[in-house]
Design a protein around this motif. Sequence first.
Motif, PDB file in Angstrom:
ATOM      1  N   LEU A  36       0.818  -1.210   0.000  1.00  0.00           N
ATOM      2  CA  LEU A  36       0.000   0.000   0.000  1.00  0.00           C
ATOM      3  C   LEU A  36       0.855   1.264   0.000  1.00  0.00           C
ATOM      4  O   LEU A  36       0.336   2.362   0.184  1.00  0.00           O
ATOM      5  CB  LEU A  36      -0.945   0.012   1.211  1.00  0.00           C
ATOM      6  CG  LEU A  36      -2.073  -1.016   1.171  1.00  0.00           C
ATOM      7  CD1 LEU A  36      -2.853  -1.011   2.473  1.00  0.00           C
ATOM      8  CD2 LEU A  36      -3.004  -0.733  -0.006  1.00  0.00           C
ATOM      9  N   SER A  38       2.693   4.388  -1.522  1.00  0.00           N
ATOM     10  CA  SER A  38       2.347   5.229  -2.677  1.00  0.00           C
ATOM     11  C   SER A  38       3.254   4.976  -3.877  1.00  0.00           C
ATOM     12  O   SER A  38       2.814   5.084  -5.025  1.00  0.00           O
ATOM     13  CB  SER A  38       2.440   6.701  -2.290  1.00  0.00           C
ATOM     14  OG  SER A  38       1.542   7.023  -1.259  1.00  0.00           O
ATOM     15  N   VAL A  41       1.956   1.651  -5.411  1.00  0.00           N
ATOM     16  CA  VAL A  41       0.601   1.753  -5.946  1.00  0.00           C
ATOM     17  C   VAL A  41       0.543   2.648  -7.180  1.00  0.00           C
ATOM     18  O   VAL A  41      -0.126   2.324  -8.173  1.00  0.00           O
ATOM     19  CB  VAL A  41      -0.366   2.282  -4.862  1.00  0.00           C
ATOM     20  CG1 VAL A  41      -1.753   2.521  -5.446  1.00  0.00           C
ATOM     21  CG2 VAL A  41      -0.445   1.299  -3.701  1.00  0.00           C
ATOM     22  N   LYS A 113      -0.738   4.265   2.227  1.00  0.00           N
ATOM     23  CA  LYS A 113      -2.116   4.673   1.950  1.00  0.00           C
ATOM     24  C   LYS A 113      -3.109   3.796   2.722  1.00  0.00           C
ATOM     25  O   LYS A 113      -2.815   2.642   3.031  1.00  0.00           O
ATOM     26  CB  LYS A 113      -2.411   4.565   0.448  1.00  0.00           C
ATOM     27  CG  LYS A 113      -1.716   5.625  -0.382  1.00  0.00           C
ATOM     28  CD  LYS A 113      -2.111   5.496  -1.847  1.00  0.00           C
ATOM     29  CE  LYS A 113      -1.635   6.699  -2.645  1.00  0.00           C
ATOM     30  NZ  LYS A 113      -2.320   7.950  -2.282  1.00  0.00           N
ATOM     31  N   PRO A 116      -5.656   1.580  -1.987  1.00  0.00           N
ATOM     32  CA  PRO A 116      -4.930   1.881  -3.226  1.00  0.00           C
ATOM     33  C   PRO A 116      -5.707   2.833  -4.137  1.00  0.00           C
ATOM     34  O   PRO A 116      -6.419   2.417  -5.057  1.00  0.00           O
ATOM     35  CB  PRO A 116      -4.742   0.505  -3.878  1.00  0.00           C
ATOM     36  CG  PRO A 116      -5.827  -0.329  -3.314  1.00  0.00           C
ATOM     37  CD  PRO A 116      -6.065   0.162  -1.924  1.00  0.00           C
ATOM     38  N   TYR A 117      -5.562   4.117  -3.863  1.00  0.00           N
ATOM     39  CA  TYR A 117      -6.278   5.154  -4.602  1.00  0.00           C
ATOM     40  C   TYR A 117      -5.346   6.342  -4.767  1.00  0.00           C
ATOM     41  O   TYR A 117      -4.502   6.611  -3.904  1.00  0.00           O
ATOM     42  CB  TYR A 117      -7.551   5.544  -3.842  1.00  0.00           C
ATOM     43  CG  TYR A 117      -8.352   6.672  -4.458  1.00  0.00           C
ATOM     44  CD1 TYR A 117      -8.870   6.540  -5.735  1.00  0.00           C
ATOM     45  CD2 TYR A 117      -8.563   7.856  -3.762  1.00  0.00           C
ATOM     46  CE1 TYR A 117      -9.590   7.576  -6.306  1.00  0.00           C
ATOM     47  CE2 TYR A 117      -9.294   8.896  -4.327  1.00  0.00           C
ATOM     48  CZ  TYR A 117      -9.806   8.744  -5.605  1.00  0.00           C
ATOM     49  OH  TYR A 117     -10.510   9.768  -6.166  1.00  0.00           O
ATOM     50  N   GLN A 118      -5.512   7.105  -5.861  1.00  0.00           N
ATOM     51  CA  GLN A 118      -4.522   8.114  -6.211  1.00  0.00           C
ATOM     52  C   GLN A 118      -4.526   9.354  -5.330  1.00  0.00           C
ATOM     53  O   GLN A 118      -3.498  10.025  -5.198  1.00  0.00           O
ATOM     54  CB  GLN A 118      -4.715   8.558  -7.666  1.00  0.00           C
ATOM     55  CG  GLN A 118      -5.957   9.408  -7.902  1.00  0.00           C
ATOM     56  CD  GLN A 118      -6.076   9.825  -9.358  1.00  0.00           C
ATOM     57  OE1 GLN A 118      -5.809   9.047 -10.260  1.00  0.00           O
ATOM     58  NE2 GLN A 118      -6.494  11.052  -9.580  1.00  0.00           N
TER      59      GLN A 118
END
Length: 310
Positions: A36, A38, A41, A113, A116-118
């Motif tokens: 996780l 950054s 990901v 994070k 897993p999202y931008q």
Amino acid sequence: MTHGTHDYVDDPRNAAIQVWLNGELKPREQATVSVLDSGFVLGDGVWEGLRVVGGHPVFLDEHLDRLYEGARALLLNIGLTREALTDAIYQTLSSNQMQDGVHIRLMVTRGLKRTPYQDPRVCVGPATVVILPEYKTPLPATLETGLRLFTVHVRRGYPDVQDPKLNSHSKLNCITACIQAYTAGADEALMLDPHGFVATCNSTHFFIVRRGEVWTSSGEYCLGGITRSKVLTACRELGIPAFEKRFSLTDVYGADEAFVTGTFAGLVPVCAVDGRQLGSATPAGRAMIARLQQGYRDLVQRDVKQRGAA
């Protein structure tokens, strides 16, 4: 075929190195980050490559300038002052008893994070900072033979798409360029800017020599290379006319010499571009390259001496 300027001599000592990870020194096999993170990901982070000479990272101040500038542009808080990060680099070298023939990969990501999202706001911890040193010297054959370049269709884009001046972990355009080059039988990719002028290579900066002058790209569509800037400094000190300018492939094909620059290997001759053999294909045709290699070595030694006296 080589793997470009970053091809290196394998060194068994690398199996036992200590890696600096978020304030701790860990054996290489234990220096891991979360799925996780950054960087894993999204490739969300910045990095630097550092060459070590005489126990000192060469041109460290310039490298840290670029690292912190990139982090500011990405609203990424490294979480360490320059002084603390410098101490960590030297601590890592000391723990590994490293002096010469060493290359450091300094990596900073936005950290862990929740999911897993931008969106950077879903980060739940501080930045991940890694200092990975390796015993690494360029492959002699690469320096002796020179590189074959192939001009790829992948362009260096406009800064409002993804600014090429950011030394980010997101290198997909360079990776795509590299793939196209090696599948065409070349060692590295020559990349053009959006207007069709020569920009840079996928992992190095590109120079040509024409009638006693040294040319490199305008710099608008490439990373602010540290070695690139030092070569231009060497030109000024040696009284060699040097220009940052737009030029085309026709200028390249008619060049007397060509070379690439990078932190790892310094100045590396280019023997051919798109099947056109250049004068620098043989040692006898590398008069300017030889002068600049010595000029660059002098700048390296000057920097190491100053850092050792500090």
